[in-house]
Scaffold this motif. Sequence first.
Motif, short mmCIF file in Angstrom:
data_model
loop_
_atom_site.label_atom_id
_atom_site.label_comp_id
_atom_site.label_asym_id
_atom_site.label_seq_id
_atom_site.Cartn_x
_atom_site.Cartn_y
_atom_site.Cartn_z
N LEU A 32 16.87 1.31 -2.34
CA LEU A 32 15.96 0.17 -2.24
C LEU A 32 15.16 1.03 -0.94
CD1 LEU A 32 14.15 -2.30 -2.71
CD2 LEU A 32 15.85 -3.45 -1.12
N GLU A 33 15.87 1.45 -0.12
CA GLU A 33 15.03 2.11 0.76
C GLU A 33 14.07 3.32 0.60
OE1 GLU A 33 14.68 1.28 4.14
OE2 GLU A 33 15.82 -0.52 3.71
N ARG A 34 14.83 4.04 -0.57
CA ARG A 34 13.87 5.08 -1.11
C ARG A 34 12.75 4.59 -1.76
NH1 ARG A 34 17.12 8.81 -4.97
NH2 ARG A 34 15.34 10.10 -4.27
N VAL A 35 12.90 3.51 -2.39
CA VAL A 35 11.77 3.04 -3.25
C VAL A 35 10.85 2.65 -2.06
CG1 VAL A 35 11.05 0.98 -4.69
CG2 VAL A 35 13.32 2.12 -5.06
N ILE A 36 11.20 1.82 -1.02
CA ILE A 36 10.23 1.59 0.06
C ILE A 36 9.50 2.97 0.63
CG2 ILE A 36 9.98 0.75 2.33
CD1 ILE A 36 12.19 -1.12 1.57
N SER A 37 10.01 3.76 0.71
CA SER A 37 9.63 5.00 1.37
C SER A 37 8.69 5.70 0.48
CB SER A 37 10.77 6.08 1.59
OG SER A 37 10.04 7.53 2.20
N PHE A 38 9.07 5.77 -0.87
CA PHE A 38 8.12 6.28 -1.89
C PHE A 38 6.75 5.67 -1.95
CE2 PHE A 38 12.01 8.04 -4.17
CZ PHE A 38 11.99 9.31 -3.53
N GLN A 39 6.87 3.98 -1.88
CA GLN A 39 5.81 3.31 -1.90
C GLN A 39 4.96 3.37 -0.92
OE1 GLN A 39 5.11 1.48 -4.84
NE2 GLN A 39 3.15 1.35 -3.92
N GLU A 40 5.39 3.59 0.42
CA GLU A 40 4.58 3.81 1.44
C GLU A 40 3.72 5.10 1.16
OE1 GLU A 40 7.40 3.64 4.55
OE2 GLU A 40 7.35 1.69 5.08
N HIS A 41 4.67 6.28 0.81
CA HIS A 41 3.87 7.43 0.53
C HIS A 41 2.47 7.37 -0.61
CE1 HIS A 41 5.97 10.07 3.06
NE2 HIS A 41 7.23 9.63 2.35
N LEU A 42 2.68 6.71 -1.43
CA LEU A 42 1.78 6.15 -2.65
C LEU A 42 0.74 5.56 -1.81
CD1 LEU A 42 4.02 5.34 -5.48
CD2 LEU A 42 2.64 7.15 -5.55
N GLU A 43 1.08 4.41 -0.93
CA GLU A 43 -0.22 3.68 -0.50
C GLU A 43 -0.81 4.62 0.61
OE1 GLU A 43 -1.08 0.66 -1.23
OE2 GLU A 43 0.73 0.58 -2.47
N ASP A 44 -0.38 5.69 1.27
CA ASP A 44 -1.02 6.35 1.91
C ASP A 44 -2.08 7.30 1.39
OD1 ASP A 44 0.26 5.79 4.48
OD2 ASP A 44 1.79 7.28 4.27
N ILE A 45 -1.55 7.79 -0.09
CA ILE A 45 -2.50 8.42 -0.86
C ILE A 45 -3.59 7.78 -1.24
CG2 ILE A 45 -2.68 9.65 -3.19
CD1 ILE A 45 0.16 10.52 -2.71
N ASN A 46 -3.29 6.19 -1.93
CA ASN A 46 -4.35 5.46 -2.07
C ASN A 46 -5.20 5.13 -0.91
OD1 ASN A 46 -3.01 5.09 -4.61
ND2 ASN A 46 -2.11 3.35 -4.15
N ASP A 47 -4.88 4.88 0.31
CA ASP A 47 -5.68 4.79 1.38
C ASP A 47 -6.65 6.05 1.72
OD1 ASP A 47 -4.56 2.11 1.61
OD2 ASP A 47 -3.41 2.93 3.32
N ASP A 48 -6.25 7.04 1.38
CA ASP A 48 -7.02 8.29 1.47
C ASP A 48 -8.02 8.60 0.49
OD1 ASP A 48 -7.48 11.01 2.86
OD2 ASP A 48 -6.73 11.65 1.12
N VAL A 49 -7.69 8.24 -0.78
CA VAL A 49 -8.44 8.25 -1.72
C VAL A 49 -9.74 7.18 -1.54
CG1 VAL A 49 -8.75 7.65 -4.43
CG2 VAL A 49 -6.97 9.07 -3.56
N ALA A 50 -9.37 6.05 -1.44
CA ALA A 50 -10.21 4.86 -1.03
C ALA A 50 -11.27 5.30 0.18
CB ALA A 50 -9.67 3.51 -0.74
N THR A 51 -10.90 5.93 1.11
CA THR A 51 -11.42 6.44 2.16
C THR A 51 -12.82 7.61 1.58
OG1 THR A 51 -9.93 5.90 3.69
CG2 THR A 51 -11.83 7.42 4.44
N LYS A 52 -12.36 8.44 0.78
CA LYS A 52 -13.00 9.44 0.22
C LYS A 52 -14.31 8.85 -0.65
CE LYS A 52 -9.74 13.37 0.84
NZ LYS A 52 -8.90 14.33 0.09
N VAL A 53 -13.64 7.75 -1.36
CA VAL A 53 -14.61 7.24 -2.31
C VAL A 53 -15.78 6.48 -1.58
CG1 VAL A 53 -14.92 5.29 -3.99
CG2 VAL A 53 -12.97 6.86 -4.36
N LEU A 54 -15.34 5.68 -0.55
CA LEU A 54 -16.37 5.16 0.29
C LEU A 54 -17.31 6.21 0.92
CD1 LEU A 54 -14.33 2.53 2.12
CD2 LEU A 54 -15.85 1.98 0.25
N GLN A 55 -16.72 7.28 1.29
CA GLN A 55 -17.65 8.39 1.88
C GLN A 55 -18.50 8.79 0.73
OE1 GLN A 55 -17.95 9.44 4.87
NE2 GLN A 55 -19.49 10.97 4.21
N LEU A 56 -17.96 9.02 -0.42
CA LEU A 56 -18.91 9.58 -1.71
C LEU A 56 -20.03 8.47 -1.97
CD1 LEU A 56 -16.36 11.05 -3.79
CD2 LEU A 56 -18.12 12.36 -2.58
#
Length: 261
Positions: A32-56
């Motif tokens: 479960l700790e691994r799942v949490i870690s993977f999900q946090e990394h996915l959220e980081d990517i999603n946040d990065d994509v959202a920031t770039k989309v707003l910039q575009l």
Amino acid sequence: MGDREKRARIHQGEFLPGEGSAADQMTAAAELERVISFQEHLEDINDDVATKVLQLQREANMRRAPLYKSRRDAIRGVPNFWCSALLGHPLLERYIIDQDLNILEHLTELNVSENDDVKSGYTIELHFSPNIFFHNRKLTKELRYADDGDLRMRASSVDWKEETRDVSRESGGAVVSRQKRPHDAMVESRSFFLRAFLWLEGDDPAVLTPDEATLGASAVSGLLESEAFCEAIKDEVWSNPLKFYRRFTEEGPFEPGADDA
């Protein structure tokens, strides 16, 4: 073990009796700790994509700005362009009754401006030529979204003109009363388009949809309907008014059930 107790133990991440040893429980906790870690990394990517989309989107808005200005200048030479574009939209045309046509024939300009950060909201402006209904040359609606998604709206107040209205009653040929009454007593009660556009929390939501008295029976549904109304203007009519102008001028008003004929 009852169903409620099972649900509670599953909710707490516990094994049910006979479903796992202590080692199994330790393994599950580690996974479960691994799942949490993977999900946090996915959220980081999603946040990065959202920031770039707003910039575009911000860059695209800057590129669009001069074209919007040129388009606005060209539209001024087309009579009743914005009124026709609104009438050509399948949602918005439902709000336009005869009294609204009298008002919207004075609509000379429609503008939408997004906030600099794009995501926090936008403003719609309706510009009018001088008319017999109100003094305002511009009516605005602002929609603002908080970080938690909570929506707040602000809108212009209509400065209705007064008219001399004969509300006399005759009794034996004698005039009983004669008075002036403001336009809002006549127009606001019948102008579905302006009431939907200028709707704010606390207004009677039941008046928003003329043919469905039950829609808007709560403040929440009124808020959602007004938001949908404004988004139709921003995302569709403002984005490509020519599409809806042509739909109305070439195909005429939308008639429910016409395809069934």
